[in-house]
Design a protein around this motif. Sequence first.
Motif, PDB file in Angstrom:
ATOM      1  N   VAL A   1       0.899  -1.228   0.085  1.00  0.00           N
ATOM      2  CA  VAL A   1       0.146  -0.008  -0.032  1.00  0.00           C
ATOM      3  C   VAL A   1       0.851   1.432   0.031  1.00  0.00           C
ATOM      4  O   VAL A   1       1.908   1.360   0.718  1.00  0.00           O
ATOM      5  N   GLU A   2       0.373   2.215  -0.808  1.00  0.00           N
ATOM      6  CA  GLU A   2       1.364   3.389  -0.781  1.00  0.00           C
ATOM      7  C   GLU A   2       0.472   4.716  -0.405  1.00  0.00           C
ATOM      8  O   GLU A   2      -0.706   4.853  -1.043  1.00  0.00           O
TER       9      GLU A   2
ATOM     10  N   VAL B   1      -4.259  14.003  -2.460  1.00  0.00           N
ATOM     11  CA  VAL B   1      -4.027  12.949  -1.263  1.00  0.00           C
ATOM     12  C   VAL B   1      -4.720  11.692  -1.755  1.00  0.00           C
ATOM     13  O   VAL B   1      -5.746  11.691  -2.096  1.00  0.00           O
ATOM     14  N   GLU B   2      -4.101  10.592  -1.736  1.00  0.00           N
ATOM     15  CA  GLU B   2      -4.860   9.252  -2.059  1.00  0.00           C
ATOM     16  C   GLU B   2      -4.051   8.026  -1.420  1.00  0.00           C
ATOM     17  O   GLU B   2      -2.726   8.400  -1.075  1.00  0.00           O
ATOM     18  N   VAL B   3      -4.678   6.893  -1.333  1.00  0.00           N
ATOM     19  CA  VAL B   3      -3.946   5.771  -1.016  1.00  0.00           C
ATOM     20  C   VAL B   3      -4.201   4.706  -2.175  1.00  0.00           C
ATOM     21  O   VAL B   3      -5.248   4.472  -2.816  1.00  0.00           O
ATOM     22  N   TYR B   4      -2.895   4.105  -2.694  1.00  0.00           N
ATOM     23  CA  TYR B   4      -3.048   3.226  -3.717  1.00  0.00           C
ATOM     24  C   TYR B   4      -2.529   1.992  -3.316  1.00  0.00           C
ATOM     25  O   TYR B   4      -1.427   1.627  -2.590  1.00  0.00           O
ATOM     26  N   ASP B   5      -3.253   0.887  -3.664  1.00  0.00           N
ATOM     27  CA  ASP B   5      -2.865  -0.423  -3.090  1.00  0.00           C
ATOM     28  C   ASP B   5      -2.380  -1.081  -4.466  1.00  0.00           C
ATOM     29  O   ASP B   5      -3.214  -1.391  -5.425  1.00  0.00           O
TER      30      ASP B   5
ATOM     31  N   LEU C   1      -6.473  -0.730  -6.380  1.00  0.00           N
ATOM     32  CA  LEU C   1      -7.414   0.107  -5.717  1.00  0.00           C
ATOM     33  C   LEU C   1      -6.923   1.337  -5.479  1.00  0.00           C
ATOM     34  O   LEU C   1      -5.894   1.448  -4.698  1.00  0.00           O
ATOM     35  N   ARG C   2      -7.443   2.616  -5.674  1.00  0.00           N
ATOM     36  CA  ARG C   2      -7.048   3.776  -5.569  1.00  0.00           C
ATOM     37  C   ARG C   2      -8.191   4.562  -4.649  1.00  0.00           C
ATOM     38  O   ARG C   2      -9.380   4.521  -4.854  1.00  0.00           O
TER      39      ARG C   2
ATOM     40  N   ARG D   1     -12.660   2.864   7.182  1.00  0.00           N
ATOM     41  CA  ARG D   1     -13.692   1.983   6.556  1.00  0.00           C
ATOM     42  C   ARG D   1     -13.264   2.313   4.738  1.00  0.00           C
ATOM     43  O   ARG D   1     -13.292   1.177   4.100  1.00  0.00           O
ATOM     44  N   LEU D   2     -12.590   3.237   4.594  1.00  0.00           N
ATOM     45  CA  LEU D   2     -12.132   3.616   3.216  1.00  0.00           C
ATOM     46  C   LEU D   2     -10.785   2.882   2.895  1.00  0.00           C
ATOM     47  O   LEU D   2     -10.725   2.607   1.766  1.00  0.00           O
ATOM     48  N   LEU D   3      -9.905   2.594   4.010  1.00  0.00           N
ATOM     49  CA  LEU D   3      -8.535   2.442   3.503  1.00  0.00           C
ATOM     50  C   LEU D   3      -8.586   0.902   3.334  1.00  0.00           C
ATOM     51  O   LEU D   3      -9.271  -0.256   3.786  1.00  0.00           O
ATOM     52  N   PRO D   4      -7.515   0.351   2.554  1.00  0.00           N
ATOM     53  CA  PRO D   4      -7.301  -1.031   2.137  1.00  0.00           C
ATOM     54  C   PRO D   4      -6.932  -1.761   3.784  1.00  0.00           C
ATOM     55  O   PRO D   4      -6.684  -1.246   4.554  1.00  0.00           O
ATOM     56  N   VAL D   5      -7.177  -3.063   3.318  1.00  0.00           N
ATOM     57  CA  VAL D   5      -6.566  -3.911   4.754  1.00  0.00           C
ATOM     58  C   VAL D   5      -5.248  -3.761   4.989  1.00  0.00           C
ATOM     59  O   VAL D   5      -4.417  -3.930   4.171  1.00  0.00           O
ATOM     60  N   ALA D   6      -4.954  -3.684   6.366  1.00  0.00           N
ATOM     61  CA  ALA D   6      -3.692  -3.366   6.640  1.00  0.00           C
ATOM     62  C   ALA D   6      -2.866  -4.906   6.698  1.00  0.00           C
ATOM     63  O   ALA D   6      -3.654  -5.985   6.867  1.00  0.00           O
TER      64      ALA D   6
END
Length: 398
Positions: free
Chosen positions: A16-17, A24-28, A33-34, A88-93
């Motif tokens: 995950v990045e 601002v975003e999180v990319y798996d 998934l973005r 709830r939005l973030l990917p699974v850690a």
Amino acid sequence: MEFAAQHGEKSRNGGVEFRVLGPVEVYDHGTGLRVVPSGAKQRTLLAALVVRAGEVLGTERLVDELWGDRPPAGGSNALQAHVARLRRLLPVAPPGPDGRRADWIGTHALGYLLRPDGAAGDARRFHALSAEGRAVLVDDPGRAAGLLRSALALWRGPALDGSLRGPICAREADRLEELRLTTLETLYEADLAGGRHGEAVRELERLTAEHPLRERFYDLLMLALYRGGRQGEALGVYERARRRLVDGLGVEPGPALRGRLDDILRHAPSLAVPPPAAPPVLARVPDPAAVPTGDRVGQRGGERAEERAGELHRLGGEIVRLGERIEALARQQQALVHRFEQLSGTVAGAAGARNAHGPDTAGSSNGPAIPELPELTGDPGLLEISGLPNLFPDGQLV
């Protein structure tokens, strides 16, 4: 930001990045998934946690970041609701050391924190690539330019774009933007060191227009134009920079830019394209099997030659660094000489104005200079003149 990835190895392997060099975003990377929070406060919360990853951010500090001087009545509860939605939005850690999975956002007695374990960060990758590029700039400008371009390619827009400008995000956005501009300056310095002045001119023209008060871009543009045989245009760039600095800040160009101007006017040898760095000289060490039994003279000689080659390479690097320092000192000297000549001309002009009044006011080498005489007042037999009492204590000319 204490993210783990060095040059993004983990992100390429399905991690995950967390990205802040742009929106601002999180990319798996594993699922493609973005995650881009839809609300400005959600994006600001994520940005603040990413910027201070691994650090507990107090509730009051986060409330101030999201609402400023107009917090809601139940600020802590409102913040808690935003944290819950963001989780709830973030990917699974990834699982922790004990094999159990934990949320990316942890709750602390004093506030919240983002756990960076197992995640990458684009800002961290940018810092690493930029530092590596600067480290090899002198020895290998071509490789340096490649690393610096890779670092700048990570940017997708203004840092922390889309987030509110609270104290944490505003300070970090300004810091990252300054690092981006510094990296751009280093990139074109590497291009010029590698002889790519023709390609650099257009981009440097654009950068001087976008950042009209940043002197380093003008400096690099002047050098690129001069090396392309366009001395007149290089001088015109200096005048353009001077006008913008005077109009925008009320200051003249600094010593570095004035030194570049002086170098161009006198065609300083330091402006020439530097020769390519010589590859390290490695001595060929004899094969021990080829040395006659009992005769190790050739082997010892080869070892000494290899040692001398290593020493030669080290000294060569020191000579290059010393030459750059000498060049910088020469520019500083030129700036000081230019300032000295300006001051000398001012003093000489003042002396010439005094001499124009005639020999009586100019003084002579045999005695003190007589000051300029103001209009005479009072008794014509006496002179009430400022500056003369020391020459004529009794107030009389004779």
